[in-house]
Design a protein around this motif. Sequence first.
Motif, PDB file in Angstrom:
ATOM      1  N   ASP A 243       0.831  -1.212   0.000  1.00 35.50           N
ATOM      2  CA  ASP A 243       0.000   0.000   0.000  1.00 35.50           C
ATOM      3  C   ASP A 243       0.863   1.259   0.000  1.00 35.50           C
ATOM      4  O   ASP A 243       0.705   2.165   0.828  1.00 35.50           O
ATOM      5  N   VAL A 244       1.817   1.319  -0.949  1.00 34.02           N
ATOM      6  CA  VAL A 244       2.662   2.491  -1.122  1.00 34.02           C
ATOM      7  C   VAL A 244       2.620   2.898  -2.594  1.00 34.02           C
ATOM      8  O   VAL A 244       2.015   2.229  -3.436  1.00 34.02           O
ATOM      9  N   VAL A 245       3.258   4.010  -2.893  1.00 37.72           N
ATOM     10  CA  VAL A 245       3.415   4.484  -4.267  1.00 37.72           C
ATOM     11  C   VAL A 245       4.904   4.542  -4.561  1.00 37.72           C
ATOM     12  O   VAL A 245       5.677   5.103  -3.771  1.00 37.72           O
ATOM     13  N   LEU A 246       5.307   3.973  -5.667  1.00 33.85           N
ATOM     14  CA  LEU A 246       6.701   3.986  -6.088  1.00 33.85           C
ATOM     15  C   LEU A 246       6.887   5.004  -7.203  1.00 33.85           C
ATOM     16  O   LEU A 246       5.998   5.205  -8.032  1.00 33.85           O
ATOM     17  N   ARG A 247       8.039   5.629  -7.212  1.00 36.06           N
ATOM     18  CA  ARG A 247       8.353   6.620  -8.255  1.00 36.06           C
ATOM     19  C   ARG A 247       9.736   6.307  -8.821  1.00 36.06           C
ATOM     20  O   ARG A 247      10.710   6.193  -8.070  1.00 36.06           O
ATOM     21  N   LEU A 248       9.782   6.160 -10.127  1.00 32.74           N
ATOM     22  CA  LEU A 248      11.062   5.936 -10.791  1.00 32.74           C
ATOM     23  C   LEU A 248      11.803   7.263 -10.855  1.00 32.74           C
ATOM     24  O   LEU A 248      11.322   8.233 -11.451  1.00 32.74           O
ATOM     25  N   VAL A 249      12.983   7.324 -10.243  1.00 37.98           N
ATOM     26  CA  VAL A 249      13.722   8.587 -10.151  1.00 37.98           C
ATOM     27  C   VAL A 249      14.365   8.967 -11.485  1.00 37.98           C
ATOM     28  O   VAL A 249      14.113  10.055 -12.002  1.00 37.98           O
ATOM     29  N   PRO A 250      15.206   8.125 -12.091  1.00 36.32           N
ATOM     30  CA  PRO A 250      15.758   8.490 -13.400  1.00 36.32           C
ATOM     31  C   PRO A 250      14.765   8.176 -14.510  1.00 36.32           C
ATOM     32  O   PRO A 250      13.822   7.389 -14.332  1.00 36.32           O
ATOM     33  N   ARG A 251      14.973   8.781 -15.650  1.00 31.93           N
ATOM     34  CA  ARG A 251      14.172   8.461 -16.830  1.00 31.93           C
ATOM     35  C   ARG A 251      14.791   7.292 -17.580  1.00 31.93           C
ATOM     36  O   ARG A 251      15.974   7.001 -17.444  1.00 31.93           O
ATOM     37  N   ARG A 355       0.102   3.278  -8.468  1.00 30.45           N
ATOM     38  CA  ARG A 355       1.118   2.570  -7.704  1.00 30.45           C
ATOM     39  C   ARG A 355       2.531   2.873  -8.178  1.00 30.45           C
ATOM     40  O   ARG A 355       3.482   2.665  -7.423  1.00 30.45           O
ATOM     41  N   LEU A 356       2.680   3.326  -9.411  1.00 32.73           N
ATOM     42  CA  LEU A 356       4.011   3.617  -9.937  1.00 32.73           C
ATOM     43  C   LEU A 356       3.936   4.859 -10.802  1.00 32.73           C
ATOM     44  O   LEU A 356       3.083   4.955 -11.700  1.00 32.73           O
ATOM     45  N   VAL A 357       4.814   5.803 -10.535  1.00 32.28           N
ATOM     46  CA  VAL A 357       4.918   7.025 -11.325  1.00 32.28           C
ATOM     47  C   VAL A 357       6.248   6.969 -12.076  1.00 32.28           C
ATOM     48  O   VAL A 357       7.314   6.880 -11.451  1.00 32.28           O
ATOM     49  N   GLN A 358       6.155   6.996 -13.381  1.00 33.93           N
ATOM     50  CA  GLN A 358       7.343   6.894 -14.233  1.00 33.93           C
ATOM     51  C   GLN A 358       7.493   8.182 -15.031  1.00 33.93           C
ATOM     52  O   GLN A 358       6.672   8.495 -15.882  1.00 33.93           O
TER      53      GLN A 358
END
Length: 440
Positions: A243-251, A355-358
């Motif tokens: 129950d978290v949100v992940l974010r990809l830091v680099p492109r 759930r994931l921000v890219q």
Amino acid sequence: MSLRTYRQPRPLSPLREHLRDTFWFSPTVALVLVFVLWVSADALDAALLQALQESGDHDAVRTLISWAEDAKIIVTTIAAAMMTFIGVVFSISLVAVQMAAGNFSPRIVRIFTRSRISKATFSVFLATFLLSLLVLTSYDSEQDPEKVASVPLLQSALTLLLVGLSLLLFIAYVTQTLQLMKVGPVVERVTKESFRVLERRPAQLSDEAPLPDEVATVPHRGRSGTLRDVHVARLVRAARRRDVVLRLVPRIGDFVVPGTPVIAVHSRRNGGHKDLPARQVLQSSVSVGVERTFHQDLGFGLRQLADIGLRALSAAVNDPTTAVQCIDRIVQFLAAVAHRPLGAVHHRDRDGVVRLVQDGPGWADLVDLGFAEIRGNAVRDAQVSRRLMAAFDDLLRLVPSERREPLERHRALLVQAVERGVSGAAERAFALTPDRQGIG
């Protein structure tokens, strides 16, 4: 885009990418298969010969021996000539690849290394050479129909069939190689791959809610390299379980080194850092390689087109017409994304929760990538500056009002550069006249 039609992108297979970038796999498989084929054909030849000998049909055996001896001359010629033919053909091809890399860009070599026709041709050539050698070992010097132990008639016929297939593939291979030495087919191939990336890109599902607080980051572990892919489905499942949100830091396309943060974890719960997804799962979901790929990299096609255009504008090459052809394709791609959502992509779970921000390139990023470097080298070539002016005018008519600023900025910079670098009012006016062909 509704949640029912949303599909997470397919993950990149590192093994598949490795095999596509190498030349050893296809020939090795072909050699193994041709060995199995030879064993099978040898068994059939032996069964046929044994059946004729047991039936006492010596005339038929003599006929088979005669046919096999006639075929032996051809098989011997094939065995002697095929390896020399392979060496000559692929030596010329390597020179062609080197010339293409020098005239276009080193990134273009991937087109040759991934070519299915090239690999199939090389594989069939080697398979033909190996089969001809194996067939020669099956010939028996005995001519007596009752004592002869091997008559490789079927094996010789298979060798002739492979020679015919080799000739057909050789024609296709030469045709493709000659096509890829021309700038038109090369930039068209790059553009088509860019559009495939665009078609696979998930539509941005709007989510105006801010991300929860960042509670942890996951550093990169392993070798340094270019970020080629992330396993979206695995990361979404891991984030949903915790129950978290992940974010990809680099492109995608960024170069990362060990210790660089690659994934940020956001959680709304107090003490959320105590209940994070397993770091091994997060780290294994990131694929790093030696060079960029088209899998999820929206800007890689524009990077290659800009590289080809820049090399064409260099003093060593001095080919502004090639630069104009690259600008044509850059305009084509930017026109296709002019009304599409760009920037960050929000990947959701089956309940519709982000759930994931890219992060991804925005409109200004793509415009800068496509035009900045070519524009900076276009002052001394009126053909290129005229084509750029037409490109800016065409795109300004297509894009919505909120996306006009990057185009207007590049257009103004081009005008300023031409006014500073070109002497004479008439010459400046000529260089700034929009023309979709450059100079007719």
